[in-house]
Design a protein around this motif. Structure first.
Motif, short mmCIF file in Angstrom:
data_model
loop_
_atom_site.label_atom_id
_atom_site.label_comp_id
_atom_site.label_asym_id
_atom_site.label_seq_id
_atom_site.Cartn_x
_atom_site.Cartn_y
_atom_site.Cartn_z
N GLU A 334 -10.01 14.69 15.40
CA GLU A 334 -9.46 13.63 16.25
C GLU A 334 -7.94 13.66 16.17
N ARG A 335 -7.31 13.48 17.32
CA ARG A 335 -5.84 13.53 17.41
C ARG A 335 -5.33 12.28 18.11
N MET A 336 -4.21 11.78 17.61
CA MET A 336 -3.54 10.67 18.27
C MET A 336 -2.06 11.04 18.35
N ASN A 337 -1.55 11.17 19.55
CA ASN A 337 -0.16 11.62 19.75
C ASN A 337 0.11 12.91 18.99
N GLU A 338 -0.84 13.84 19.09
CA GLU A 338 -0.74 15.17 18.46
C GLU A 338 -0.85 15.14 16.95
N ALA A 339 -1.06 13.96 16.34
CA ALA A 339 -1.20 13.87 14.88
C ALA A 339 -2.68 13.72 14.52
N VAL A 340 -3.04 14.27 13.36
CA VAL A 340 -4.41 14.18 12.88
C VAL A 340 -4.76 12.72 12.59
N ALA A 341 -5.99 12.30 12.98
CA ALA A 341 -6.39 10.90 12.81
C ALA A 341 -7.82 10.82 12.28
N GLU A 342 -8.11 9.73 11.56
CA GLU A 342 -9.47 9.47 11.12
C GLU A 342 -9.75 7.97 11.24
N PRO A 343 -10.96 7.59 11.67
CA PRO A 343 -11.28 6.17 11.80
C PRO A 343 -11.61 5.55 10.45
N VAL A 344 -11.20 4.30 10.28
CA VAL A 344 -11.53 3.50 9.10
C VAL A 344 -12.16 2.20 9.61
N VAL A 345 -13.37 1.91 9.14
CA VAL A 345 -14.11 0.75 9.63
C VAL A 345 -14.15 -0.32 8.54
N TYR A 346 -13.88 -1.57 8.93
CA TYR A 346 -13.86 -2.70 8.00
C TYR A 346 -15.05 -3.61 8.25
N MET A 347 -15.66 -4.06 7.15
CA MET A 347 -16.82 -4.94 7.24
C MET A 347 -16.68 -6.09 6.25
N ILE A 348 -17.19 -7.25 6.63
CA ILE A 348 -17.33 -8.39 5.73
C ILE A 348 -18.79 -8.79 5.80
N ASP A 349 -19.39 -8.96 4.61
CA ASP A 349 -20.82 -9.16 4.53
C ASP A 349 -21.47 -7.96 5.23
N ARG A 350 -22.44 -8.16 6.10
CA ARG A 350 -23.10 -7.00 6.75
C ARG A 350 -22.58 -6.74 8.15
N TYR A 351 -21.44 -7.33 8.48
CA TYR A 351 -20.92 -7.25 9.85
C TYR A 351 -19.68 -6.37 9.95
N VAL A 352 -19.64 -5.54 10.98
CA VAL A 352 -18.42 -4.81 11.30
C VAL A 352 -17.42 -5.80 11.92
N VAL A 353 -16.22 -5.88 11.34
CA VAL A 353 -15.24 -6.84 11.86
C VAL A 353 -14.04 -6.16 12.52
N GLY A 354 -13.96 -4.83 12.43
CA GLY A 354 -12.84 -4.14 13.07
C GLY A 354 -12.53 -2.83 12.39
N GLY A 355 -11.37 -2.31 12.68
CA GLY A 355 -10.97 -1.05 12.07
C GLY A 355 -9.70 -0.51 12.68
#
Length: 431
Positions: A334-355
């Protein structure tokens, strides 16, 4: 905004996305049944890598420190999830004591603390910060770049409770990963809820145990979807009793690296992937991108230079490395503005809240991005990211891509819940 996936092998990931969308009712029911049997960690962040031919978690953090990177649009989700978590644990709670990392002068980390205070204040709690730093003897204000301030206060320990002067909390939330060990002041609290529990800290926790249990979760989930678990699981090995300074244990490391590279080669051949595989050797405990190296050939380990030995010998808080996990390297295309990128996902309790996407312009597709120079781009989509859109062409929809990220991150969180159960020192049965 989804980063461009720069690889000719986008087929498997698009097929995986399609399969998840088609199986959404079965997936969500499966998670519901799992959460009836297992308790999710209080909060979790998961680093993912998307290689185009597989999507897998490479790190699971039980003391996440990047809540400041979530957008304001994500705040209501975080508040609602926090309310659900608190209601389960201590419904009568009114006071929350937040214990941060000891050295809190990093402005990004301070912004994370400010966001956590905001989230839990909006759940209706009185939130105050208590520090493990014994040099702080009285309430101390720390100015933030935006002009606001945080107040750190010295902890006050009585026989059975921990709090602050004139502040008695029902719940204590650790945002300190306990890399330096378990402080006495946190032990034997019989009448308060300590979250996450002490055995979630790096003084006890091991990555190899987590990924052993993640492999079990991946197999169960893959059976549900009728797919190869390798597509979502980074294979791994481990070595105990390694000393990088004097070279002890490096034979075990070479053997494990060679064996794992062989397994990855066979998978690459099976899927027609014309790339040279690599593995990542990491300290089996600890975070912050320390104690990590990329290896493409076991022979590289026979003649490590002094700088690499020093880098691999010590992690956060000066803790010596004696155990390592050898993890299949998952490149990120994955690339963002030609730079290498990786997703990070945040959760509280059992719910995805963003990333967010962790982006690093000076790192390669096979390198650790959690390093100085990285930046963070929130998952600030124009449309709701948590609501997937079945029927849309795979790879073309941000919500669909993020739903897939969220599923894999929740699998890692489920593995962490298994992990906390089997490593609980108070549990009657060990796995």
């Amino acid at each position: 905004m989804v980063p461009h996936l720069i690889t000719a092998l986008t087929g498997p990931i698009n097929e995986l996305e399609q399969r998840m969308l088609e199986s959404m009712p079965a997936i969500e029911r499966w998670f519901r049944l799992e959460w009836m049997e297992h308790t999710p960690p209080f909060y979790t962040s998961v680093d993912l890598r998307n290689a185009g031919f597989k999507l897998a978690p490479v790190d699971t953090n039980l003391f996440p420190g990047g809540f400041n990177n979530l957008t304001n649009e994500m705040l209501p989700l975080a508040v609602q999830a926090s309310m659900a978590a608190i209601e389960k644990i201590c419904p009568e709670a009114k006071n929350l004591l937040l214990i941060p990392e000891k050295h809190t002068r990093n402005t990004f980390y301070l912004a994370n603390l400010a966001r956590l205070v905001q989230i839990f204040t909006l759940t209706g709690l009185n939130v105050r910060l208590g520090t493990l730093d014994e040099s702080i003897k009285e309430p101390t204000d720390i100015e933030l770049p935006d002009g606001s301030k945080l107040t750190l206060e010295p902890l006050l320990r009585t026989q059975r409770r921990l709090g602050l002067k004139h502040f008695d909390p029902c719940t204590i939330l650790l945002n300190n990963d306990l890399s330096a060990g378990i402080p006495k002041v946190l032990e034997d609290l019989h009448e308060q809820y300590l979250l996450p529990p002490l055995h979630a800290g790096w003084a006890v926790r091991r990555k190899s145990k987590h990924f052993e249990l993640y492999e079990d979760v991946a197999k169960k989930f893959s059976k549900l979807l009728g797919m190869d678990p390798w597509l979502i699981n980074p294979m791994h090995g481990e070595c105990d009793e390694v000393d990088f300074q004097d070279g002890a244990g490096l034979e075990c490391l070479q053997t494990q690296v060679d064996a794992l590279l062989g397994k990855v080669r066979r998978k690459y051949k099976e899927y027609g992937i014309n790339e040279k595989p690599f593995v990542v050797v990491k300290a089996d405990n600890g975070t912050h991108g320390m104690g990590i190296m990329t290896v493409r050939d076991a022979k590289e380990l026979a003649d490590l230079n002094r700088r690499t030995r020093n880098k691999m010998s010590v992690v956060k808080d000066g803790q010596e490395v004696t155990q390592v996990i050898i993890q299949e390297g998952v490149p990120t295309y994955e690339r963002m503005n030609e730079a290498v990128a990786e997703p990070v996902v945040y959760m509280i309790d059992r719910y995805v809240v963003g990333g967010f996407y962790r982006v690093h312009a000076e790192r390669g597709i096979d390198e650790n991005l959690n390093a100085p120079g990285s930046s963070f781009v929130p998952l600030a989509f124009a449309e709701p990211t948590q609501l997937p859109r079945p029927g849309v062409k795979p790879g073309a929809s941000a919500p669909n891509r993020f739903y897939m990220y969220g599923v894999i991150a929740r699998l890692a969180m489920l593995a962490a819940s298994y992990e906390l159960a089997v490593t609980d020192p108070n549990a009657e049965v060990y796995a």
